[in-house]
Scaffold this motif. Sequence first.
Motif, mmCIF file in Angstrom:
data_model
loop_
_atom_site.group_PDB
_atom_site.id
_atom_site.type_symbol
_atom_site.label_atom_id
_atom_site.label_comp_id
_atom_site.label_asym_id
_atom_site.label_seq_id
_atom_site.Cartn_x
_atom_site.Cartn_y
_atom_site.Cartn_z
ATOM 1 N N GLY A 89 179.812 -25.238 93.826
ATOM 2 C CA GLY A 89 180.904 -25.303 94.798
ATOM 3 C C GLY A 89 180.772 -24.291 95.922
ATOM 4 N N PRO A 90 180.701 -22.994 95.624
ATOM 5 C CA PRO A 90 180.546 -22.007 96.699
ATOM 6 C C PRO A 90 179.250 -22.182 97.492
ATOM 7 C CG PRO A 90 181.315 -20.952 94.685
ATOM 8 C CD PRO A 90 180.940 -22.354 94.323
ATOM 9 N N LEU A 91 178.166 -22.570 96.817
ATOM 10 C CA LEU A 91 176.902 -22.781 97.515
ATOM 11 C C LEU A 91 177.005 -23.911 98.536
ATOM 12 C CD1 LEU A 91 174.359 -22.484 94.538
ATOM 13 C CD2 LEU A 91 174.775 -20.795 96.343
ATOM 14 N N MET A 92 177.909 -24.858 98.272
ATOM 15 C CA MET A 92 178.077 -26.004 99.161
ATOM 16 C C MET A 92 179.223 -25.793 100.143
ATOM 17 S SD MET A 92 177.401 -29.072 96.357
ATOM 18 C CE MET A 92 177.043 -30.372 97.563
ATOM 19 N N THR A 93 179.701 -24.558 100.245
ATOM 20 C CA THR A 93 180.816 -24.174 101.121
ATOM 21 C C THR A 93 182.135 -24.818 100.709
ATOM 22 O OG1 THR A 93 180.633 -25.900 102.842
ATOM 23 C CG2 THR A 93 179.171 -23.988 103.051
ATOM 24 N N LEU A 94 182.237 -25.258 99.460
ATOM 25 C CA LEU A 94 183.447 -25.904 98.973
ATOM 26 C C LEU A 94 184.376 -24.919 98.266
ATOM 27 C CD1 LEU A 94 181.796 -29.146 97.547
ATOM 28 C CD2 LEU A 94 183.109 -28.939 99.665
ATOM 29 N N GLY A 95 183.908 -23.696 98.076
ATOM 30 C CA GLY A 95 184.725 -22.681 97.434
ATOM 31 C C GLY A 95 184.900 -22.915 95.947
ATOM 32 N N ASP A 96 186.015 -22.462 95.416
ATOM 33 C CA ASP A 96 186.324 -22.628 93.998
ATOM 34 C C ASP A 96 186.704 -24.084 93.749
ATOM 35 O OD1 ASP A 96 187.224 -22.604 91.403
ATOM 36 O OD2 ASP A 96 188.631 -20.947 91.668
ATOM 37 N N VAL A 97 185.905 -24.805 92.996
ATOM 38 C CA VAL A 97 186.128 -26.245 92.792
ATOM 39 C C VAL A 97 186.709 -26.549 91.418
ATOM 40 C CG1 VAL A 97 184.312 -26.884 94.421
ATOM 41 C CG2 VAL A 97 183.739 -26.593 92.006
ATOM 42 N N ARG A 98 187.253 -25.513 90.776
ATOM 43 C CA ARG A 98 187.796 -25.704 89.434
ATOM 44 C C ARG A 98 188.849 -26.811 89.397
ATOM 45 N NH1 ARG A 98 186.718 -21.948 85.843
ATOM 46 N NH2 ARG A 98 186.304 -20.535 87.591
ATOM 47 N N GLU A 99 189.692 -26.895 90.441
ATOM 48 C CA GLU A 99 190.744 -27.909 90.500
ATOM 49 C C GLU A 99 190.407 -29.030 91.472
ATOM 50 O OE1 GLU A 99 193.408 -27.978 88.546
ATOM 51 O OE2 GLU A 99 192.693 -26.169 87.536
ATOM 52 N N SER A 100 189.153 -29.120 91.865
ATOM 53 C CA SER A 100 188.739 -30.121 92.851
ATOM 54 C C SER A 100 187.890 -31.204 92.189
ATOM 55 C CB SER A 100 187.934 -29.454 93.975
ATOM 56 O OG SER A 100 187.432 -30.417 94.877
ATOM 57 N N SER A 101 187.904 -32.378 92.781
ATOM 58 C CA SER A 101 187.100 -33.484 92.252
ATOM 59 C C SER A 101 185.707 -33.542 92.862
ATOM 60 C CB SER A 101 187.821 -34.813 92.502
ATOM 61 O OG SER A 101 188.099 -34.978 93.877
ATOM 62 N N VAL A 102 185.380 -32.625 93.746
ATOM 63 C CA VAL A 102 184.030 -32.533 94.311
ATOM 64 C C VAL A 102 183.492 -31.128 94.071
ATOM 65 C CG1 VAL A 102 184.295 -34.314 96.059
ATOM 66 C CG2 VAL A 102 185.020 -32.002 96.587
ATOM 67 N N PRO A 103 182.158 -30.998 93.988
ATOM 68 C CA PRO A 103 181.157 -32.052 94.102
ATOM 69 C C PRO A 103 181.075 -32.905 92.834
ATOM 70 C CG PRO A 103 180.071 -29.988 93.562
ATOM 71 C CD PRO A 103 181.531 -29.667 93.760
#
Length: 360
Positions: free
Chosen positions: A240-254
């Motif tokens: 997540g952070p490597l893809m600039t998406l930040g903390d993805v714990r509550e996200s459906s991506v990546p």
Amino acid sequence: MSEDYTDGIPCLWMRGGTSKGAVFLASDLPADPQERNALLLRILGSPDARQIDGIGGGDPLTSKAAILSPSSRPDADVDYLFLQVFVDRAVVSDAQGCGNILAAVGPAAIERGLVKAQHGTTPVRIHMLNTGEVSLAQITTPGGRVTYVGDARIDGVPASHAPVPLFFQNTEGSMCGALLPTGRTRDVIDGIDCTLIDNGMPIVILRATDFGLTGDESRADLDADNALKARLEAIRLQAGPLMTLGDVRESSVPKMTLVAPARNGGTIGTRSFIPHRCHASIGVFAAVSVATACTLEGSVAAEIAENPADGRFRIEHPTGAAEVLVERGPSGDMIGVGTLRTARKLFDGRVFPAPTPAPT
């Protein structure tokens, strides 16, 4: 609208590609996103594994919503916001688009009067609010009316229906800002080779063999493999952070995508997690991202893929294959990507949300 929605809410229940979702006009829902999302949870029946008190089907593929409104930009005909309604959690996410439900947007926009049907075929330019891009859908409209009857077939959907060709441009880096957010075709996370890519959908591509798998396992077997899912989630949280998406714990991506050699004459085999359950097929934009990775020297996918000479990539999945057309210019630069989906109107009426839970 009254707060208790005694008279219900206008709703189209649509199949788009290999997904199903509730389609609403934005004007029929609360303008406040938090109020809207709370209402969608009540409509779909979440959080509950069976969604027994709502219209959701107890699966991420059947717990989706599309919100349509008049276009906010001159190069599009309709605005489309996709919302993933989690099944067993009180979460509604706009963190990604959905190319399967996108297939239902063109017909729904015509059904709801946002776009006027032409005789024969009606082009619908769809502004995808989740990512900002515009896609083009071609909707079959004989006599100026949408038809869902036709000879087009897609894997994962019984019978044939009217074709819905979709074409995308400028989808590179739709959420991550770049096709390869790390600038590399290959990264290593927890000792596992990965390709982190976003061409309409941020995904992490990994070899199935690196997890002791053949890549031909059934969806049920993969869903039951808790150790595998824990490993994939550990990698996803770092990606997540490597893809600039930040903390993805509550996200459906990546999304996490295992790849292996194709088994049935296609380009490559996939098992896609969305992100914690194995997809019955593969999402449209995930298939686009996989196909794109197949063309990138050094990527995890490219070393496995049997790339086609005609630019038609068949991305195999548990129930068949998704076809992706990759169009390149004279210099080899990617111009755009396309795919063929189908859609069908399942019902048109009013939906009645569950009562607001009493305070505890």
